[in-house]
Design a protein around this motif. Structure first.
Motif, short mmCIF file in Angstrom:
data_model
loop_
_atom_site.label_atom_id
_atom_site.label_comp_id
_atom_site.label_asym_id
_atom_site.label_seq_id
_atom_site.Cartn_x
_atom_site.Cartn_y
_atom_site.Cartn_z
N ARG A 114 8.89 9.05 13.11
CA ARG A 114 8.77 8.49 11.77
C ARG A 114 7.35 8.67 11.24
O ARG A 114 6.42 8.97 11.97
N THR A 115 7.22 8.48 9.94
CA THR A 115 5.92 8.71 9.30
C THR A 115 4.82 7.86 9.94
O THR A 115 5.09 6.79 10.48
N ARG A 116 3.60 8.35 9.85
CA ARG A 116 2.47 7.56 10.35
C ARG A 116 1.73 6.87 9.20
O ARG A 116 0.58 6.47 9.36
N CYS A 117 2.34 6.69 8.05
CA CYS A 117 1.74 5.93 6.95
C CYS A 117 1.26 4.57 7.48
O CYS A 117 2.02 3.84 8.12
N VAL A 118 0.01 4.22 7.20
CA VAL A 118 -0.56 3.00 7.78
C VAL A 118 0.16 1.75 7.28
O VAL A 118 0.26 0.76 8.01
N TYR A 119 0.67 1.79 6.07
CA TYR A 119 1.37 0.61 5.54
C TYR A 119 2.71 0.42 6.23
O TYR A 119 3.18 -0.70 6.42
N PHE A 120 3.33 1.52 6.61
CA PHE A 120 4.61 1.44 7.33
C PHE A 120 4.43 0.70 8.65
O PHE A 120 5.30 -0.08 9.07
N TYR A 121 3.28 0.90 9.29
CA TYR A 121 3.04 0.27 10.60
C TYR A 121 2.48 -1.14 10.48
O TYR A 121 2.45 -1.87 11.47
N ALA A 126 3.61 -4.73 2.12
CA ALA A 126 4.88 -4.23 1.59
C ALA A 126 5.06 -2.78 2.01
O ALA A 126 4.09 -2.07 2.31
N CYS A 127 6.30 -2.33 2.05
CA CYS A 127 6.59 -0.92 2.34
C CYS A 127 8.08 -0.70 2.13
O CYS A 127 8.91 -1.30 2.82
N ASN A 128 8.41 0.16 1.17
CA ASN A 128 9.82 0.43 0.88
C ASN A 128 10.56 1.08 2.05
O ASN A 128 11.78 0.91 2.18
N LYS A 129 9.85 1.81 2.87
CA LYS A 129 10.52 2.46 4.00
C LYS A 129 10.86 1.44 5.08
O LYS A 129 11.91 1.51 5.70
N ARG A 130 9.97 0.48 5.30
CA ARG A 130 10.21 -0.54 6.32
C ARG A 130 11.08 -1.66 5.79
O ARG A 130 12.00 -2.14 6.48
N THR A 134 10.45 -3.66 -1.44
CA THR A 134 9.20 -4.42 -1.45
C THR A 134 8.06 -3.69 -2.15
O THR A 134 7.05 -4.29 -2.48
N GLY A 135 8.20 -2.38 -2.36
CA GLY A 135 7.14 -1.64 -3.04
C GLY A 135 6.46 -0.63 -2.13
O GLY A 135 6.68 -0.60 -0.93
N CYS A 136 5.63 0.20 -2.76
CA CYS A 136 4.89 1.22 -2.02
C CYS A 136 3.41 1.09 -2.32
O CYS A 136 2.93 1.64 -3.33
N PRO A 137 2.66 0.36 -1.49
CA PRO A 137 1.23 0.19 -1.76
C PRO A 137 0.44 1.48 -1.64
O PRO A 137 -0.70 1.56 -2.14
N ALA A 138 0.99 2.51 -1.00
CA ALA A 138 0.23 3.76 -0.82
C ALA A 138 0.01 4.49 -2.14
O ALA A 138 -0.98 5.21 -2.28
N VAL A 139 0.89 4.30 -3.12
CA VAL A 139 0.75 5.02 -4.39
C VAL A 139 -0.60 4.71 -5.03
O VAL A 139 -1.28 5.60 -5.54
N GLN A 145 -3.58 10.66 3.64
CA GLN A 145 -2.67 11.45 4.48
C GLN A 145 -1.37 11.79 3.76
O GLN A 145 -0.50 12.43 4.34
N HIS A 146 -1.20 11.36 2.52
CA HIS A 146 0.15 11.31 1.95
C HIS A 146 0.56 12.59 1.23
O HIS A 146 -0.18 13.56 1.15
N ALA A 147 1.79 12.52 0.68
CA ALA A 147 2.46 13.72 0.17
C ALA A 147 1.88 14.19 -1.16
O ALA A 147 1.41 13.39 -1.98
N PRO A 153 8.37 7.65 -6.74
CA PRO A 153 7.64 6.38 -6.93
C PRO A 153 7.91 5.39 -5.81
O PRO A 153 7.11 4.48 -5.57
N SER A 154 9.01 5.57 -5.09
CA SER A 154 9.35 4.64 -4.00
C SER A 154 8.59 4.91 -2.72
O SER A 154 8.42 4.02 -1.89
N CYS A 155 8.17 6.15 -2.50
CA CYS A 155 7.53 6.49 -1.23
C CYS A 155 6.82 7.84 -1.34
O CYS A 155 7.40 8.80 -1.87
N ILE A 156 5.59 7.89 -0.82
CA ILE A 156 4.85 9.15 -0.83
C ILE A 156 4.45 9.55 0.60
O ILE A 156 3.45 10.24 0.81
N ALA A 157 5.25 9.11 1.57
CA ALA A 157 4.93 9.38 2.98
C ALA A 157 5.17 10.84 3.33
O ALA A 157 5.89 11.56 2.63
N THR A 158 4.55 11.27 4.44
CA THR A 158 4.78 12.63 4.95
C THR A 158 5.49 12.55 6.30
O THR A 158 5.39 11.56 7.03
FE1 SF4 Z 1 5.98 2.71 2.90
FE2 SF4 Z 1 4.87 3.72 0.69
FE3 SF4 Z 1 4.04 4.45 3.12
FE4 SF4 Z 1 6.43 5.23 2.16
S1 SF4 Z 1 4.38 5.79 1.42
S2 SF4 Z 1 5.99 4.54 4.23
S3 SF4 Z 1 7.06 3.36 1.08
S4 SF4 Z 1 3.90 2.40 2.16
#
Ligand code: SF4
Length: 343
Positions: A114-121, A126-130, A134-139, A145-147, A153-158
């Motif tokens: 799974r992605t290594r996005c710091v918010y996911f861990y 908040a994290c829409n993937k987890r 709840t939202g995507c604070p990475a935007v 590190q992101h896409a 708008p929901s997720c920019i993870a790689t």
């Molecule tokens: Fe969660 Fe946003 Fe990271 Fe996707 S990019 S894993 S929604 S915090």
């Protein structure tokens, strides 16, 4: 870590029966799943140990390559068949993680990581993937590190894998099995873009398990391939941008076929086949590679901290194609790795 039931399986049918429970997960090397459980990101009520199902083949099949889901990454990368006939795949695997992790990580697990996005861990954010909705604070937050491609708008993870970038370039197929039967998924369709449902990483259905991966014959690319990985450290770091490039060149340097896939830039390995088709018949030179890079990166967009990835990806594509044109490391005798070498 939450309590969980642990079930060793010695036959695939027993493993598949256990996986009918949607709260049960298969575990092989555990190099990502255990971290996710320790951090409280994933809380399965059961784990089924699939290490002893005999799915650890690395062998020739129908003129191509068959990789068992439970073959270890290191055993795959150093297998003579992979080193000699699929040097792009070997290089990509050896660019990933560390020797210790590659000795433990399975091929199936590599696809499922799974992605290594710091918010996911970080379960305090908040994290829409987890937690969908709840939202995507990475935007607006830490998105270095992101896409830059295929995000929503929901997720920019790689996606973090190196191996998967080469498998995408080589047109692999993922073979899965459930209690209802078997099916084959083209690699292009295995991982998915986030859209409105970033919690779903791939197209595996409930109860399905990866049994093996097949890769078609790729001999035409043996002598001209390269895996370029740009990262913050030389070892044990995920790609900021990676490029798997392979060329089939005729005697005067004209391109007969090309493959280019990118990692570190999207929720799945990124490939634009129109850019590859446009290279056919052209001389393998910088002008052609610059054009391919521009085509592949059409629509790319940064989110602030990761804006640097746009020129970086462009340059990495050109560099990978230039390196591939010069010749595969393995064909030039430069790839002398052993199982314990530093990554
Ligand atoms: Fe969660 Fe946003 Fe990271 Fe996707 S990019 S894993 S929604 S915090």
């Amino acid at each position: 870590m939450n309590p969980f039931a642990f079930t060793p399986a010695t036959h695939i049918d027993a493993a598949l029966a256990a996986l009918l429970d949607p709260d049960t997960r298969p575990i092989a090397g555990g190099t990502n799943l255990l971290d996710l459980m320790k951090e409280g990101v994933m809380k399965p009520s059961g784990l089924v140990d699939i290490n002893h199902l005999g799915l650890d083949q690395v062998e020739q099949r129908d003129g191509g390559l068959l990789l068992g889901a439970l073959a270890r990454n290191a055993d795959t990368a150093y297998h003579p068949l992979v080193r000699e006939r699929y040097p792009l795949l070997s290089s990509a695997i050896l660019a990933g993680a560390s020797p210790q992790l590659r000795n433990m990580a399975s091929n199936g697990g590599n696809l499922m990581q799974r992605t290594r996005c710091v918010y996911f861990y970080d379960v305090g954010t908040a994290c829409n993937k987890r937690e969908p909705g709840t939202g995507c604070p990475a935007v607006e937050g830490l998105n270095r590190q992101h896409a830059i491609l295929g995000a929503s708008p929901s997720c920019i993870a790689t996606h973090p894998s190196d191996m998967c970038v080469a498998l995408r370039a080589l047109d692999a197929t993922v073979h899965v099995r459930s209690m209802s039967g078997e099916r084959a998924i083209p690699f292009a369709d295995f991982h998915r873009l986030p859209g409105d449902t970033p919690e779903i990483d791939n197209t595996l259905q409930p109860g399905e398990m990866i049994t093996h991966i097949t890769v078609p014959d790729a001999d035409r690319f043996i002598d001209h391939s390269a895996y370029i990985k740009v990262r913050d450290r030389l070892s044990y770091a995920f790609a900021l941008v990676s490029v798997a490039a392979a060329l089939d060149l005729d005697a005067d340097g004209t391109i007969c076929a090309a493959r280019i896939a990118l990692g570190g830039v999207a929720h799945k390995p990124w490939r634009v086949e129109a850019a590859e088709d446009a290279l056919i018949g052209k001389r393998a030179d910088e002008a052609a590679f610059e054009l391919a890079a521009r085509t592949i990166l059409q629509g790319a967009q940064g989110f602030g901290h990761n804006d640097f990835k746009l020129p970086l990806a462009h340059n990495a594509i050109v560099q990978a194609l230039t390196t591939a044109t010069r010749g595969t490391d393995h064909a030039r005798g430069l790839d002398a790795g052993t199982k314990g070498e530093p990554a």
